[in-house]
Design an enzyme around this catalytic site. Structure first.
Site, PDB file in Angstrom:
ATOM      1  N   TRP A 125      -9.525   6.355  -0.580  1.00  0.00           N
ATOM      2  CA  TRP A 125      -9.365   6.060   0.839  1.00  0.00           C
ATOM      3  C   TRP A 125      -9.281   7.411   1.561  1.00  0.00           C
ATOM      4  CZ3 TRP A 125      -4.243   5.508   3.622  1.00  0.00           C
ATOM      5  CH2 TRP A 125      -4.410   4.952   4.901  1.00  0.00           C
ATOM      6  N   ASP A 206      -0.056   3.737  -4.809  1.00  0.00           N
ATOM      7  CA  ASP A 206      -0.392   3.118  -3.526  1.00  0.00           C
ATOM      8  C   ASP A 206      -0.718   1.644  -3.777  1.00  0.00           C
ATOM      9  OD1 ASP A 206      -1.326   2.380  -1.062  1.00  0.00           O
ATOM     10  OD2 ASP A 206      -2.831   3.961  -0.892  1.00  0.00           O
ATOM     11  N   LYS A 241      -2.430  -5.960   4.574  1.00  0.00           N
ATOM     12  CA  LYS A 241      -3.420  -6.926   4.091  1.00  0.00           C
ATOM     13  C   LYS A 241      -2.739  -8.150   3.492  1.00  0.00           C
ATOM     14  CE  LYS A 241      -6.130  -3.290   4.615  1.00  0.00           C
ATOM     15  NZ  LYS A 241      -5.605  -1.948   4.886  1.00  0.00           N
TER      16      LYS A 241
HETATM   17  C1  PLP Z   1      -5.767   2.311  -0.209  1.00  0.00           C
HETATM   18  C2  PLP Z   1      -5.013   2.169   1.069  1.00  0.00           C
HETATM   19  N1  PLP Z   1      -3.771   2.622   1.137  1.00  0.00           N
HETATM   20  C3  PLP Z   1      -3.044   2.523   2.259  1.00  0.00           C
HETATM   21  C4  PLP Z   1      -3.558   1.950   3.398  1.00  0.00           C
HETATM   22  C5  PLP Z   1      -2.692   1.933   4.626  1.00  0.00           C
HETATM   23  O1  PLP Z   1      -2.518   0.732   5.222  1.00  0.00           O
HETATM   24  P1  PLP Z   1      -1.667   0.533   6.536  1.00  0.00           P
HETATM   25  O2  PLP Z   1      -1.143   1.846   6.985  1.00  0.00           O
HETATM   26  O3  PLP Z   1      -2.572  -0.084   7.525  1.00  0.00           O
HETATM   27  O4  PLP Z   1      -0.535  -0.377   6.130  1.00  0.00           O
HETATM   28  C6  PLP Z   1      -4.870   1.460   3.371  1.00  0.00           C
HETATM   29  C7  PLP Z   1      -5.463   0.871   4.575  1.00  0.00           C
HETATM   30  O5  PLP Z   1      -6.618   0.614   4.694  1.00  0.00           O
HETATM   31  C8  PLP Z   1      -5.607   1.568   2.174  1.00  0.00           C
HETATM   32  O6  PLP Z   1      -6.866   1.118   2.087  1.00  0.00           O
END
Ligand code: PLP
Length: 388
Positions: A125, A206, A241
């Protein structure tokens, strides 16, 4: 003095959303944005979220400050959902603004502890590298996934971890790897856990898609075997999600330690870092998650809806794999990948041609969000890919 600033480039994924919006063609298809979509193309609010919100509206007594750590009950419930509680490990957590907030606090904590380097399997990511760099960590990249052959480069991962120095951190995706969908087997997780332990590395896991891969339990099998084997770990959780709470900014960071005293010390540092950044986390999303996980009925309903989303993604995965493997035999592997994403072996020119000629949008990396497809569109989209 603002003229001293250089204009920052738009985030490529956010820019893609803008381009998609401007496209007036009725049959356009967005495979770029990283949110779940249903058969109608909507990103739905879970029924259980609506119900928990309604209850909150009626029963919440105050909007007073919550404190940098956030809500202890939310944190306990979220940790139980990962099964982390079953490992019997000492743990302490802090509620954060989304998974991104959790990763940033983790990175700041690492930097404050004197950790200099973090190992990062690529592709990943994109915000991982940006967050770690912003916190002053040096990124040690290694190849994790090979797009043409659609394989996880496990040997290269082992080589990288084996070559790391004691005191290095390592970022691991718990499941549903973004962007590749590449899967680590339970045995591979055990091997990683053994290396991390042997080399004295600190894992930062993560967990952003629990429930979108194989199932709520299955998606944390690797995490649990890791937690059982290593003395210390950080776990960054996103509820964006899994509970569909994207804009509510809901997440948590947990420190797993050899004793409760050490875990609590880590938490006090995470809370202090929060205090000097955003002070306290937003609470509406966390209060919704708490409401769902505290109620047997709402939890059951949430799980049922999540199961449905996962099933929809898996069905489309199977159809795409079956359709695309004729042109790219390696894409048969898509059927066994997990989560919302896969990486297609397309050149930048091919991605741009799909966009210009057919209104099919994805980033130039070739990452597609499988949930962006309606079942009824799969055959047409496959034929456009094959005709490239
Ligand atoms: C692999 C991964 N980690 C962390 C996140 C962070 O998500 P958020 O800050 O929207 O909760 C995302 C969001 O797309 C992600 O794809």
């Amino acid at each position: 003095m603002f003229d001293m600033l250089a204009r920052q480039p738009d985030d490529p994924l956010l820019a893609l959303i803008g381009l998609f919006r401007k496209d007036a063609r009725p049959g356009k298809i967005d495979l770029g944005v990283g949110v779940y979509r249903d058969e109608t193309g909507a990103t739905p609010i879970f029924r259980a979220v609506k119900a928990a919100e309604k209850a909150l509206l009626e029963t919440q007594q105050t909007k007073s400050y919550i404190g940098p750590e956030g809500d202890a009950v939310y944190l306990d419930l979220l940790w139980s959902l990962t099964g982390g509680n079953k490992t019997g490990r000492a743990v302490a957590g802090v509620q954060t603004p989304g998974g991104s907030g959790a990763l940033r606090l983790a990175a700041d904590l690492l930097q404050g502890m004197g950790v200099k380097r973090i190992l990062l399997g690529l592709p990943s990511w994109p915000n991982h590298a940006s967050i770690f760099k912003a916190a002053g960590l040096e990124i040690v990249a290694y190849p994790f996934f090979d797009v043409p052959s659609q394989t996880v480069l496990f040997d290269r991962m082992v080589e990288a971890l084996d070559g790391a120095s004691a005191g290095d951190a390592v970022l691991l995706h718990a499941s549903c790897h973004n962007p590749s969908g590449g899967v680590l087997t339970s045995l591979q997780w055990q091997e990683i856990a053994a290396i991390v332990e042997r080399r004295g590395l600190l894992p930062l896991v993560d967990l952003a898609y629990q429930g979108f891969g194989r199932g709520l339990e299955e998606d944390v099998v690797g995490l649990r075997s890791l937690l059982a084997a290593v003395p210390e770990a950080l776990v960054a959780i996103s509820s964006s999600k899994s509970f569909g709470l994207y804009r509510e900014r809901t997440g948590a960071i947990f420190a797993v330690a050899a004793s409760q005293v050490l875990a609590d010390t880590a938490r006090s540092n995470l809370a202090a870092l929060a205090r000097i950044s955003y002070s306290m986390p937003p609470d509406h999303g966390a209060a919704i998650v708490r409401g769902i996980l505290e109620s047997e009925a709402l939890k059951a309903d949430w799980m049922q809806e999540l199961d449905g989303m996962r099933a929809r993604i898996q069905t489309i995965r199977q159809s795409l794999a079956a359709g695309l493997k004729g042109r790219w035999p390696s894409l048969a592997a898509m059927a066994d990948q997990e989560g919302m994403f896969s990486l297609l072996p397309l050149s930048e020119a091919e991605v741009l041609r799909l966009r210009a000629d057919h209104g099919i949008y994805m980033p130039t990396s070739g990452r597609i969000n499988i949930a962006g497809l309606k079942t009824s569109d799969v055959d047409a989209v496959v034929s456009k890919f094959i005709a490239l």
